[in-house]
Design a protein around this motif. Structure first.
Motif, PDB file in Angstrom:
ATOM      1  N   GLY A 210      -6.257   0.909   3.322  1.00 54.59           N
ATOM      2  CA  GLY A 210      -5.359  -0.227   3.573  1.00 54.59           C
ATOM      3  C   GLY A 210      -5.769  -1.111   5.012  1.00 54.59           C
ATOM      4  N   THR A 211      -6.704  -0.770   5.650  1.00 51.79           N
ATOM      5  CA  THR A 211      -7.298  -1.338   7.080  1.00 51.79           C
ATOM      6  C   THR A 211      -7.292  -2.823   6.521  1.00 51.79           C
ATOM      7  OG1 THR A 211      -8.295   0.804   7.519  1.00 51.79           O
ATOM      8  CG2 THR A 211      -8.849  -1.520   8.629  1.00 51.79           C
ATOM      9  N   VAL A 212      -8.123  -3.368   5.841  1.00 49.62           N
ATOM     10  CA  VAL A 212      -8.254  -4.786   5.828  1.00 49.62           C
ATOM     11  C   VAL A 212      -6.927  -5.626   5.446  1.00 49.62           C
ATOM     12  CG1 VAL A 212      -9.334  -6.818   4.025  1.00 49.62           C
ATOM     13  CG2 VAL A 212     -10.694  -4.840   4.940  1.00 49.62           C
ATOM     14  N   ALA A 213      -6.216  -4.903   4.547  1.00 53.26           N
ATOM     15  CA  ALA A 213      -4.885  -5.700   3.991  1.00 53.26           C
ATOM     16  C   ALA A 213      -4.000  -5.633   5.254  1.00 53.26           C
ATOM     17  CB  ALA A 213      -3.999  -4.742   3.078  1.00 53.26           C
ATOM     18  N   ILE A 214      -3.889  -4.605   6.176  1.00 53.92           N
ATOM     19  CA  ILE A 214      -2.936  -4.385   7.175  1.00 53.92           C
ATOM     20  C   ILE A 214      -3.554  -5.520   8.166  1.00 53.92           C
ATOM     21  CG2 ILE A 214      -2.197  -3.057   9.336  1.00 53.92           C
ATOM     22  CD1 ILE A 214      -2.344  -0.699   7.117  1.00 53.92           C
ATOM     23  N   GLU A 215      -4.680  -5.533   8.582  1.00 51.68           N
ATOM     24  CA  GLU A 215      -5.214  -6.480   9.724  1.00 51.68           C
ATOM     25  C   GLU A 215      -5.225  -7.962   9.089  1.00 51.68           C
ATOM     26  OE1 GLU A 215      -6.816  -5.974  12.796  1.00 51.68           O
ATOM     27  OE2 GLU A 215      -6.159  -3.968  12.296  1.00 51.68           O
ATOM     28  N   ALA A 216      -5.053  -8.251   7.850  1.00 50.69           N
ATOM     29  CA  ALA A 216      -5.045  -9.627   7.310  1.00 50.69           C
ATOM     30  C   ALA A 216      -3.461  -9.758   7.651  1.00 50.69           C
ATOM     31  CB  ALA A 216      -5.457  -9.719   5.852  1.00 50.69           C
ATOM     32  N   ALA A 217      -2.483  -8.858   7.349  1.00 48.13           N
ATOM     33  CA  ALA A 217      -1.115  -9.027   7.657  1.00 48.13           C
ATOM     34  C   ALA A 217      -0.665  -9.400   8.941  1.00 48.13           C
ATOM     35  CB  ALA A 217      -0.388  -7.878   6.876  1.00 48.13           C
ATOM     36  N   MET A 218      -1.477  -8.782   9.807  1.00 44.10           N
ATOM     37  CA  MET A 218      -1.270  -9.122  11.200  1.00 44.10           C
ATOM     38  C   MET A 218      -1.832 -10.374  11.638  1.00 44.10           C
ATOM     39  SD  MET A 218      -2.004  -5.439  12.701  1.00 44.10           S
ATOM     40  CE  MET A 218      -0.815  -4.103  12.900  1.00 44.10           C
ATOM     41  N   LEU A 219      -2.822 -10.846  10.746  1.00 43.94           N
ATOM     42  CA  LEU A 219      -3.377 -12.221  11.506  1.00 43.94           C
ATOM     43  C   LEU A 219      -2.595 -13.380  10.708  1.00 43.94           C
ATOM     44  CD1 LEU A 219      -5.700 -13.644  13.003  1.00 43.94           C
ATOM     45  CD2 LEU A 219      -7.235 -13.261  10.921  1.00 43.94           C
ATOM     46  N   LEU A 220      -2.668 -13.210   9.267  1.00 44.79           N
ATOM     47  CA  LEU A 220      -1.959 -14.401   8.531  1.00 44.79           C
ATOM     48  C   LEU A 220      -0.502 -14.380   8.339  1.00 44.79           C
ATOM     49  CD1 LEU A 220      -5.133 -13.983   6.053  1.00 44.79           C
ATOM     50  CD2 LEU A 220      -4.807 -15.591   8.019  1.00 44.79           C
ATOM     51  N   GLU A 221       0.110 -15.232   8.874  1.00 48.28           N
ATOM     52  CA  GLU A 221       1.694 -15.315   8.647  1.00 48.28           C
ATOM     53  C   GLU A 221       2.160 -15.490   7.398  1.00 48.28           C
ATOM     54  OE1 GLU A 221       5.560 -17.064  10.986  1.00 48.28           O
ATOM     55  OE2 GLU A 221       3.338 -17.565  11.678  1.00 48.28           O
ATOM     56  N   HIS A 222       1.455 -16.579   6.901  1.00 49.99           N
ATOM     57  CA  HIS A 222       2.085 -17.190   5.378  1.00 49.99           C
ATOM     58  C   HIS A 222       1.327 -16.675   4.488  1.00 49.99           C
ATOM     59  CE1 HIS A 222       4.679 -19.292   7.820  1.00 49.99           C
ATOM     60  NE2 HIS A 222       3.772 -19.891   8.570  1.00 49.99           N
ATOM     61  N   SER A 223       0.418 -15.865   4.330  1.00 50.74           N
ATOM     62  CA  SER A 223      -0.740 -15.395   3.333  1.00 50.74           C
ATOM     63  C   SER A 223       0.185 -14.525   2.436  1.00 50.74           C
ATOM     64  CB  SER A 223      -1.859 -15.088   3.579  1.00 50.74           C
ATOM     65  OG  SER A 223      -2.750 -15.953   4.369  1.00 50.74           O
ATOM     66  N   ARG A 224      -0.440 -14.422   0.959  1.00 49.45           N
ATOM     67  CA  ARG A 224      -0.154 -13.317   0.214  1.00 49.45           C
ATOM     68  C   ARG A 224      -1.222 -12.176   0.398  1.00 49.45           C
ATOM     69  NH1 ARG A 224      -0.082 -12.757  -5.981  1.00 49.45           N
ATOM     70  NH2 ARG A 224      -1.828 -14.435  -5.770  1.00 49.45           N
ATOM     71  N   ILE A 225      -0.886 -11.073   0.362  1.00 51.87           N
ATOM     72  CA  ILE A 225      -1.852 -10.254   0.837  1.00 51.87           C
ATOM     73  C   ILE A 225      -1.745  -8.928  -0.268  1.00 51.87           C
ATOM     74  CG2 ILE A 225      -2.959  -8.354   2.351  1.00 51.87           C
ATOM     75  CD1 ILE A 225      -2.789 -11.392   3.561  1.00 51.87           C
ATOM     76  N   ILE A 226      -2.898  -8.781  -0.979  1.00 43.93           N
ATOM     77  CA  ILE A 226      -2.778  -7.620  -2.061  1.00 43.93           C
ATOM     78  C   ILE A 226      -3.866  -6.340  -1.830  1.00 43.93           C
ATOM     79  CG2 ILE A 226      -3.355  -7.030  -4.500  1.00 43.93           C
ATOM     80  CD1 ILE A 226      -2.887 -10.412  -5.040  1.00 43.93           C
ATOM     81  N   CYS A 227      -3.296  -5.316  -1.853  1.00 44.99           N
ATOM     82  CA  CYS A 227      -4.057  -3.985  -1.592  1.00 44.99           C
ATOM     83  C   CYS A 227      -4.093  -3.349  -2.925  1.00 44.99           C
ATOM     84  CB  CYS A 227      -3.407  -3.209  -0.307  1.00 44.99           C
ATOM     85  SG  CYS A 227      -4.115  -1.784  -0.001  1.00 44.99           S
ATOM     86  N   MET A 228      -5.353  -3.000  -3.442  1.00 46.59           N
ATOM     87  CA  MET A 228      -5.235  -2.243  -4.816  1.00 46.59           C
ATOM     88  C   MET A 228      -6.499  -1.290  -4.541  1.00 46.59           C
ATOM     89  SD  MET A 228      -6.191  -3.897  -8.639  1.00 46.59           S
ATOM     90  CE  MET A 228      -7.951  -3.758  -8.864  1.00 46.59           C
TER      91      MET A 228
END
Length: 348
Positions: A210-228
């Motif tokens: 989940g590294t990419v998804a977690i880094e994205a969630a920390m960076l992007l406040e309003h984005s929808r993040i999907i980890c599959m």
């Protein structure tokens, strides 16, 4: 305004990302950038140096005290002593603060990194004794101050570690350690390369821990993040990591097969992923099959960009171009003992 020189280290290959981030967050000015060296020198306002801990693209930060030329012969260990002793190190190491010297040597020299550390340690002790009349305590295990002495080819750098012994790329959220985890610094760089904007949907369809998804969630406040990921174990681990990072509620977790991507999502703006490659899949033929099937699905689901890190960049380029996508950027980076490419692709 007093400006100081700071050495920022990172994954070789993303030095430009470090410069961009340092400029944006520290108002830094680049002094020296050598692509592929994993080291960037920047000038920073002394009052903003504490903000260096906010940088997501670096491994370490060091306050530069001295820099000089050096030869490779045994006699030049004397130069190590002279440069360290004259560096002003006594402003940071006192008789009341324990210290240790950490040395790195790159290139051809008649001395070792242990030799450098030994001589530099003597120089620190002598400099402190001259300034205070007492010697500082040495603590090799838990020093209060770490003096870094790097001999890189024909130059010597003396600096103070700003983050202590811990490399900042080792994020505290890595509770579950995926066997082929992506370094968070590379994940952060790939997200920036994707041209994602806050509010876009970003997906990692082979997310591992989940590294990419977690880094994205920390960076992007309003984005929808999907980890599959197709592995339930990895998804459970990714969820643990996200919980440790306090972003679990920002991420949607799916157990699913990336080669059937359209079965799980109708459209996403950006895909950023570290798909399996090399020995992780056992067979190069199997790797390429997975890539072909995944990318055939991805081009019908992704609207803005696909960013992958892989040694199979030629296969990625060929398949995407067959489907009318274009490679807008590709760069080689270091990741462990491998040198994969980050490939950025866009439709049309």
């Amino acid at each position: 305004m007093t400006r100081r020189t700071v050495i920022l280290t990172t994954n070789p290959g993303i030095e430009d990302i470090v410069v961009w981030e340092a400029e944006a967050k520290l108002s830094a000015e680049a002094i020296e950038v050598r692509s592929g060296h994993g080291r960037v020198l920047v000038s920073v306002d002394e009052k903003k140096i504490y903000l260096v801990e906010q940088l997501r693209s670096i491994h370490r930060a060091k306050l530069l005290l001295a820099r000089n030329g050096i030869c490779g012969s045994q006699d030049c260990l004397r130069k190590v002593y002279e440069v360290v002793a004259a560096s002003g190190v006594e402003k940071y190491v006192t008789p009341y603060t324990s210290f240790a010297v950490r040395a790195e040597r790159v290139g051809e020299h008649d001395f070792s990194s242990l030799d450098v550390a030994r001589v530099a340690g003597d120089a620190v002790i002598d400099a402190v004794r001259r300034a205070y009349g007492e010697r500082p305590p040495v603590d090799l295990d838990y020093p209060a101050v770490v003096v870094s002495v790097d001999v890189i080819h024909d130059e010597i750098y003396v600096s103070i570690e700003l983050g202590g012994e811990m490399s900042w790329h080792r994020r505290g959220y890595r509770i579950y350690d995926h066997p082929a985890a992506l370094k968070p610094t590379l994940a952060y760089a790939m997200i920036l390369m994707s041209d994602v904007v806050d509010g876009d949907t970003l997906m990692d369809p082979m997310c591992g821990g989940g590294t990419v998804a977690i880094e994205a969630a920390m960076l992007l406040e309003h984005s929808r993040i999907i980890c599959m990921d197709r592995s339930r174990r990895h998804i459970a681990g990714a969820r643990l990591n996200a919980k440790a990072a306090l972003v679990e509620n920002r991420i949607r977790f799916i157990v699913g097969d990336a080669t059937r991507l359209s079965s799980y999502v109708e459209d996403v703006d950006v895909v950023v992923s570290n798909p399996p490659y090399g020995i992780r899949m056992g067979s190069p033929r199997e790797v390429r099959r997975v890539y072909r099937e995944f990318l055939r699905e991805a081009v019908n689901v992704v609207k803005k960009s696909i960013v992958l890190i892989t040694t199979e960049h030629k296969t990625v380029r060929r398949v995407l171009e067959e489907h009318g996508w274009r490679i807008t950027h590709a760069r080689k980076v270091a990741h462990g003992n491998l040198y994969p490419y980050i490939v950025v692709a866009k439709p049309g």
